[in-house]
Motif scaffolding. Structure first.
Motif, PDB file in Angstrom:
ATOM      1  N   VAL A  12       3.820  -8.182  -6.168  1.00  0.00           N
ATOM      2  CA  VAL A  12       2.641  -7.348  -5.938  1.00  0.00           C
ATOM      3  C   VAL A  12       2.978  -5.899  -6.256  1.00  0.00           C
ATOM      4  O   VAL A  12       4.025  -5.385  -5.845  1.00  0.00           O
ATOM      5  CB  VAL A  12       2.162  -7.459  -4.473  1.00  0.00           C
ATOM      6  N   LEU A  13       2.091  -5.248  -6.995  1.00  0.00           N
ATOM      7  CA  LEU A  13       2.246  -3.838  -7.329  1.00  0.00           C
ATOM      8  C   LEU A  13       1.051  -3.091  -6.755  1.00  0.00           C
ATOM      9  O   LEU A  13      -0.099  -3.388  -7.066  1.00  0.00           O
ATOM     10  CB  LEU A  13       2.312  -3.656  -8.843  1.00  0.00           C
ATOM     11  N   ILE A  14       1.336  -2.103  -5.890  1.00  0.00           N
ATOM     12  CA  ILE A  14       0.280  -1.313  -5.267  1.00  0.00           C
ATOM     13  C   ILE A  14       0.342   0.102  -5.838  1.00  0.00           C
ATOM     14  O   ILE A  14       1.305   0.830  -5.620  1.00  0.00           O
ATOM     15  CB  ILE A  14       0.436  -1.274  -3.735  1.00  0.00           C
ATOM     16  N   ASP A  15      -0.700   0.464  -6.573  1.00  0.00           N
ATOM     17  CA  ASP A  15      -0.764   1.764  -7.226  1.00  0.00           C
ATOM     18  C   ASP A  15      -1.303   2.793  -6.233  1.00  0.00           C
ATOM     19  O   ASP A  15      -2.450   2.716  -5.793  1.00  0.00           O
ATOM     20  CB  ASP A  15      -1.677   1.671  -8.447  1.00  0.00           C
ATOM     21  N   ILE A  16      -0.451   3.773  -5.865  1.00  0.00           N
ATOM     22  CA  ILE A  16      -0.862   4.810  -4.909  1.00  0.00           C
ATOM     23  C   ILE A  16      -1.057   6.160  -5.582  1.00  0.00           C
ATOM     24  O   ILE A  16      -1.299   7.165  -4.911  1.00  0.00           O
ATOM     25  CB  ILE A  16       0.160   4.943  -3.757  1.00  0.00           C
ATOM     26  N   SER A  17      -0.972   6.186  -6.914  1.00  0.00           N
ATOM     27  CA  SER A  17      -1.008   7.467  -7.622  1.00  0.00           C
ATOM     28  C   SER A  17      -2.357   8.175  -7.518  1.00  0.00           C
ATOM     29  O   SER A  17      -2.435   9.389  -7.689  1.00  0.00           O
ATOM     30  CB  SER A  17      -0.651   7.264  -9.098  1.00  0.00           C
ATOM     31  N   GLY A  18      -3.423   7.404  -7.239  1.00  0.00           N
ATOM     32  CA  GLY A  18      -4.756   8.002  -7.195  1.00  0.00           C
ATOM     33  C   GLY A  18      -5.235   8.387  -5.812  1.00  0.00           C
ATOM     34  O   GLY A  18      -6.411   8.733  -5.648  1.00  0.00           O
ATOM     35  N   ILE A  19      -4.374   8.365  -4.827  1.00  0.00           N
ATOM     36  CA  ILE A  19      -4.780   8.724  -3.463  1.00  0.00           C
ATOM     37  C   ILE A  19      -4.879  10.248  -3.360  1.00  0.00           C
ATOM     38  O   ILE A  19      -3.869  10.957  -3.356  1.00  0.00           O
ATOM     39  CB  ILE A  19      -3.786   8.174  -2.425  1.00  0.00           C
ATOM     40  N   ASP A  20      -6.087  10.762  -3.279  1.00  0.00           N
ATOM     41  CA  ASP A  20      -6.310  12.207  -3.305  1.00  0.00           C
ATOM     42  C   ASP A  20      -5.588  12.927  -2.182  1.00  0.00           C
ATOM     43  O   ASP A  20      -5.081  14.044  -2.366  1.00  0.00           O
ATOM     44  CB  ASP A  20      -7.814  12.505  -3.210  1.00  0.00           C
ATOM     45  N   ALA A  21      -5.530  12.316  -1.008  1.00  0.00           N
ATOM     46  CA  ALA A  21      -4.915  12.963   0.150  1.00  0.00           C
ATOM     47  C   ALA A  21      -3.415  13.167  -0.027  1.00  0.00           C
ATOM     48  O   ALA A  21      -2.801  13.941   0.723  1.00  0.00           O
ATOM     49  CB  ALA A  21      -5.172  12.131   1.412  1.00  0.00           C
ATOM     50  N   MET A  22      -2.817  12.508  -1.017  1.00  0.00           N
ATOM     51  CA  MET A  22      -1.381  12.639  -1.250  1.00  0.00           C
ATOM     52  C   MET A  22      -1.077  13.541  -2.442  1.00  0.00           C
ATOM     53  O   MET A  22       0.043  13.582  -2.933  1.00  0.00           O
ATOM     54  CB  MET A  22      -0.757  11.255  -1.454  1.00  0.00           C
ATOM     55  N   HIS A  23      -2.098  14.294  -2.884  1.00  0.00           N
ATOM     56  CA  HIS A  23      -1.911  15.275  -3.948  1.00  0.00           C
ATOM     57  C   HIS A  23      -2.116  16.673  -3.374  1.00  0.00           C
ATOM     58  O   HIS A  23      -2.889  16.857  -2.431  1.00  0.00           O
ATOM     59  CB  HIS A  23      -2.934  15.065  -5.073  1.00  0.00           C
TER      60      HIS A  23
END
Length: 296
Positions: free
Chosen positions: A51-62
């Motif tokens: 399983v690959l979970i893409d977290i790159s688009g989580i605004d709160a982590m930018h």
């Protein structure tokens, strides 16, 4: 080179990412940030997640923010954003200097600070800078947030204090408050990673070094503080003689037999490089004070 088949999920929030980690806790799961370490490992078969979970688009982590005397950087903030930020240069100069030497433009446009630190490659550029900057790494799990000092974060090669059911969400750094930072690195000729990298954060007052934090990567199987160097510098002036003396103690607390050793550099050679690049980092810091701490 093609990776094995896997299920892909894109998380839109920290909560969603944590739910996905919980849902797939029985499977081999990886988090995708910038992907510069994970994707090559998948293509070569070194990593085969189910399983690959893409977290790159989580605004709160930018993003980059200053709250009082603390700089807060979202874990998914890209290197390029850090390089271009005057705020990071002002409040975290050692980190800013290290980020400028990460990879190339393409890598800096995709790679993230959180991915770098959570991956904990011993040859990455940021662990030493995080240690020198007195960073705190904030992880979030089902029980909420917890703060991990950088000194306690790195356990070993590719191993940190972040649990399998947690995310590294942000990095908090106390403002350098007028301190100067530097990073000196001997890059691997084949990869550009650090054979040895040394980050320094120096604060001085009236010609006297009031605080010195020195972190190194590429030497041991995780980022380390160079305490004997810090002790030698504290309370003295930052001049060429003091720097040479302090740098000669760079390996005092480290076991040479336990240092990294590979085809590019033996452990004995790395011990020599550590002294050389500690002196170069401190000299760069001295130059940024105007020639010596006595120029303050």
């Amino acid at each position: 080179m093609y990776p094995d088949e896997f299920d892909y999920y894109e998380a839109g929030s920290v909560g969603e990412a944590l739910d996905l980690l919980d849902e797939h806790s029985d499977a081999e799961t990886e988090l995708l940030a910038g992907g510069h370490s994970l994707l090559p490992a998948m293509k070569t078969g070194l990593s085969s997640p189910d399983v690959l979970i893409d977290i790159s688009g989580i605004d709160a982590m930018h993003g980059i923010e200053v709250d009082g005397d603390t700089l807060s950087i979202g874990a998914m903030t890209r290197y390029s954003d850090l390089v271009e930020s005057d705020t990071v240069a002002e409040h975290a100069p050692a980190l800013a200097e290290a980020v400028r030497q990460v990879g190339d433009v393409q890598v800096r446009n995709r790679g993230t600070i959180g991915g770098n630190l959570a991956h904990a490659d011993p040859a990455a550029d940021l662990p030493g800078a995080a240690l020198a900057s007195d960073a705190t790494l904030v992880a979030e799990g089902s029980d909420g947030e917890r703060s991990i000092p950088a000194d306690d974060f790195f356990f070993g090669m590719y191993t940190t204090d972040v649990g399998p059911d947690e995310l590294l969400t942000r990095v908090e750094i106390p403002s350098a408050d007028g301190g100067v930072g530097a990073y000196a690195k001997k890059p691997s000729p084949s990869s550009g990673y650090a054979m040895v990298g040394v980050a320094a954060l120096i604060e001085s007052d009236g010609g006297t070094v009031t605080s010195a934090r020195i972190g190194a990567n590429g030497v041991m199987d995780h980022g380390v503080r160079l305490g004997p160097v810090e002790d030698q510098l504290a309370g003295g002036s930052l001049d060429a003689d003091a720097i040479a003396t302090a740098a000669s103690h760079a390996g005092d607390d480290l076991d040479t037999d336990m240092m990294m050793s590979d085809l590019q550099a033996s452990n004995e050679f790395r011990a020599q490089l550590l002294e050389v690049y500690t002196e170069r980092a401190l000299t760069a810091a001295m130059d940024r004070t105007g020639g010596s701490a006595a120029a303050d």
